[in-house]
Design a protein around this motif. Structure first.
Motif, PDB file in Angstrom:
ATOM      1  N   PRO A  21       0.792  -1.229   0.000  1.00 39.28           N
ATOM      2  CA  PRO A  21       0.000   0.000   0.000  1.00 39.28           C
ATOM      3  C   PRO A  21       0.824   1.278   0.000  1.00 39.28           C
ATOM      4  O   PRO A  21       0.401   2.286  -0.526  1.00 39.28           O
ATOM      5  CB  PRO A  21      -0.816  -0.099   1.284  1.00 39.28           C
ATOM      6  CG  PRO A  21      -0.741  -1.502   1.723  1.00 39.28           C
ATOM      7  CD  PRO A  21       0.492  -2.095   1.138  1.00 39.28           C
ATOM      8  N   GLU A  22       2.049   1.257   0.557  1.00 35.73           N
ATOM      9  CA  GLU A  22       2.837   2.495   0.629  1.00 35.73           C
ATOM     10  C   GLU A  22       3.378   2.824  -0.767  1.00 35.73           C
ATOM     11  O   GLU A  22       3.874   1.940  -1.464  1.00 35.73           O
ATOM     12  CB  GLU A  22       4.046   2.354   1.570  1.00 35.73           C
ATOM     13  CG  GLU A  22       3.745   1.735   2.902  1.00 35.73           C
ATOM     14  CD  GLU A  22       3.652   0.210   2.821  1.00 35.73           C
ATOM     15  OE1 GLU A  22       4.502  -0.413   2.187  1.00 35.73           O
ATOM     16  OE2 GLU A  22       2.694  -0.330   3.388  1.00 35.73           O
ATOM     17  N   ARG A 134      -5.209  -3.350  -1.780  1.00 35.34           N
ATOM     18  CA  ARG A 134      -4.430  -3.242  -0.538  1.00 35.34           C
ATOM     19  C   ARG A 134      -4.365  -1.807  -0.020  1.00 35.34           C
ATOM     20  O   ARG A 134      -4.229  -1.585   1.190  1.00 35.34           O
ATOM     21  CB  ARG A 134      -3.029  -3.818  -0.746  1.00 35.34           C
ATOM     22  CG  ARG A 134      -3.057  -5.316  -1.020  1.00 35.34           C
ATOM     23  CD  ARG A 134      -1.663  -5.888  -1.168  1.00 35.34           C
ATOM     24  NE  ARG A 134      -0.940  -5.888   0.088  1.00 35.34           N
ATOM     25  CZ  ARG A 134       0.369  -6.134   0.191  1.00 35.34           C
ATOM     26  NH1 ARG A 134       1.079  -6.351  -0.898  1.00 35.34           N
ATOM     27  NH2 ARG A 134       0.956  -6.125   1.369  1.00 35.34           N
ATOM     28  N   ARG A 135      -4.453  -0.829  -0.925  1.00 39.49           N
ATOM     29  CA  ARG A 135      -4.499   0.571  -0.456  1.00 39.49           C
ATOM     30  C   ARG A 135      -5.803   0.822   0.303  1.00 39.49           C
ATOM     31  O   ARG A 135      -5.819   1.509   1.322  1.00 39.49           O
ATOM     32  CB  ARG A 135      -4.395   1.548  -1.634  1.00 39.49           C
ATOM     33  CG  ARG A 135      -3.007   1.739  -2.171  1.00 39.49           C
ATOM     34  CD  ARG A 135      -2.889   2.995  -3.041  1.00 39.49           C
ATOM     35  NE  ARG A 135      -3.749   2.981  -4.206  1.00 39.49           N
ATOM     36  CZ  ARG A 135      -3.476   2.372  -5.361  1.00 39.49           C
ATOM     37  NH1 ARG A 135      -2.357   1.672  -5.475  1.00 39.49           N
ATOM     38  NH2 ARG A 135      -4.310   2.435  -6.376  1.00 39.49           N
ATOM     39  N   HIS A 136      -6.897   0.263  -0.207  1.00 39.36           N
ATOM     40  CA  HIS A 136      -8.190   0.486   0.453  1.00 39.36           C
ATOM     41  C   HIS A 136      -8.334  -0.351   1.720  1.00 39.36           C
ATOM     42  O   HIS A 136      -8.929   0.097   2.701  1.00 39.36           O
ATOM     43  CB  HIS A 136      -9.333   0.145  -0.506  1.00 39.36           C
ATOM     44  CG  HIS A 136      -9.502   1.145  -1.609  1.00 39.36           C
ATOM     45  ND1 HIS A 136      -9.822   2.460  -1.363  1.00 39.36           N
ATOM     46  CD2 HIS A 136      -9.377   1.026  -2.950  1.00 39.36           C
ATOM     47  CE1 HIS A 136      -9.891   3.119  -2.520  1.00 39.36           C
ATOM     48  NE2 HIS A 136      -9.622   2.274  -3.485  1.00 39.36           N
ATOM     49  N   PRO A 138      -5.773  -2.453   3.791  1.00 40.32           N
ATOM     50  CA  PRO A 138      -4.451  -3.026   4.065  1.00 40.32           C
ATOM     51  C   PRO A 138      -4.503  -4.276   4.928  1.00 40.32           C
ATOM     52  O   PRO A 138      -3.565  -5.081   4.907  1.00 40.32           O
ATOM     53  CB  PRO A 138      -3.713  -1.900   4.794  1.00 40.32           C
ATOM     54  CG  PRO A 138      -4.610  -0.730   4.839  1.00 40.32           C
ATOM     55  CD  PRO A 138      -5.925  -1.068   4.243  1.00 40.32           C
ATOM     56  N   ASP A 267      -9.092   5.678  -8.816  1.00 36.72           N
ATOM     57  CA  ASP A 267      -7.886   5.573  -7.991  1.00 36.72           C
ATOM     58  C   ASP A 267      -7.036   4.364  -8.427  1.00 36.72           C
ATOM     59  O   ASP A 267      -5.801   4.417  -8.439  1.00 36.72           O
ATOM     60  CB  ASP A 267      -8.302   5.426  -6.520  1.00 36.72           C
ATOM     61  CG  ASP A 267      -7.136   5.029  -5.646  1.00 36.72           C
ATOM     62  OD1 ASP A 267      -6.280   5.892  -5.408  1.00 36.72           O
ATOM     63  OD2 ASP A 267      -7.061   3.849  -5.230  1.00 36.72           O
ATOM     64  N   GLY A 271      -3.116   4.642  -9.664  1.00 35.49           N
ATOM     65  CA  GLY A 271      -2.013   3.927  -8.988  1.00 35.49           C
ATOM     66  C   GLY A 271      -1.182   3.071  -9.932  1.00 35.49           C
ATOM     67  O   GLY A 271      -0.144   2.530  -9.538  1.00 35.49           O
TER      68      GLY A 271
END
Ligand code: CP
Length: 286
Positions: A21-22, A134-136, A138, A267, A271
């Protein structure tokens, strides 16, 4: 494995790194000069522009080689063409209507990336998709993969990646379009065109991953049970749920969903640059 033809060509730690996610913006510095050659036998908007943008980030010049529109092309050996392109290119990206086999790339000097091979796989799209998930979420979530799961290569690669990462997954398709067993991760596809049944599955999902029912092998296909508009989204989706779609959309995801908080697909696309840049760096480091 020098090439990236399947998500299975990535080790667990590589899959984790590419979709973490980072976002590390320092990773987007240019690293080398040279050429990235793209051979696309099928049309592409997102993948083609995405690879071009990532190449520029890495100091590579993207070159799109048009191989369509001539009868003689049908007799040429794609693998021989790729092998020759590898002699002038640091990276070769290929989209074709047939599955690519790793053995046939044995003599390719540079990494070859599969940008979609028929109804087989589209690994970098799966990395983009998994990174968005994974960003939404984690810490994990429930994913519903819906649509024509038999034909869509983005669904196949994502299913493999999700099962590797231990996500809770459900598959739903119209009758006759289930996820092929080799991609399913042991999940049995619910085959239905009953909108209430699809609603009940939608209502349990944190991530809804949609692709059209229509595909190369059934261009006229449509199924209203697999369409999502704003009123259905507001009626059945969980608060906080996100809809992802690798696009292009063919009527299954209505434009009125774009303005809702369920819209995760813009989004997802934004990404993509970071993910493809990381994936290319990884291939150069192997
Ligand atoms: N996601 C995807 O494969 O889109 P394109 O066909 O536009 O590349």
């Amino acid at each position: 494995m020098k090439h990236l033809l399947s998500v299975s060509d990535l080790a667990d730690d590589e899959l984790d790194h590419l979709t973490a996610p980072e976002i590390d913006t320092t990773e987007n510095r240019g690293v080398r000069g040279g050429l990235m050659s793209c051979v696309f036998e099928q049309p592409s908007l997102r993948t083609a522009s995405g690879f071009a943008a990532a190449a520029v980030q890495l100091g590579l010049a993207p070159v799109f080689i048009d191989v369509r529109g001539h009868e003689v092309r049908r007799d040429l050996d794609l693998y021989d063409e790729l092998e020759q392109l590898c002699m002038t290119s640091q990276l070769v990206v290929v989209r074709t209507s047939h599955p690519i086999t790793a053995d046939a790339l044995e003599n390719c000097e540079s990494p070859v990336v599969n940008a979609g091979d028929g109804d087989n796989e589209h690994p970098t799209q799966a990395l983009v998709d998994l990174a968005a998930i994974r960003r939404h979420f984690p810490d994990g979530c429930r994913v519903l993969q819906m649509g024509n799961l038999r034909g869509h290569r983005t669904q196949h690669s994502l299913s493999l990646a999700l099962s590797r990462m231990g996500f809770s997954v459900q598959h739903v398709s119209p009758a006759g379009l289930p996820m092929p067993e080799r991609f399913s991760g042991g999940v049995t596809t619910v085959q239905t065109s009953d909108p209430d049944h699809v609603d009940s599955l939608l209502s349990l999902a944190d991530i809804v991953y949609m692709t059209p029912v229509k595909y190369w092998d059934n261009p006229q296909a449509k199924d209203p049970a697999f369409e999502l508009n704003a009123s259905r989204a507001l009626r059945v989706l969980r608060p906080g749920a996100k809809v992802l779609h690798p696009l292009p959309r063919c009527g299954e995801l209505h434009r009125d969903v774009d303005s809702l908080a369920f819209n995760g697909y813009h989004d997802q696309l934004r990404g993509a640059l970071n993910v493809r840049t990381k994936a290319m760096r990884l291939l150069f480091s192997r």
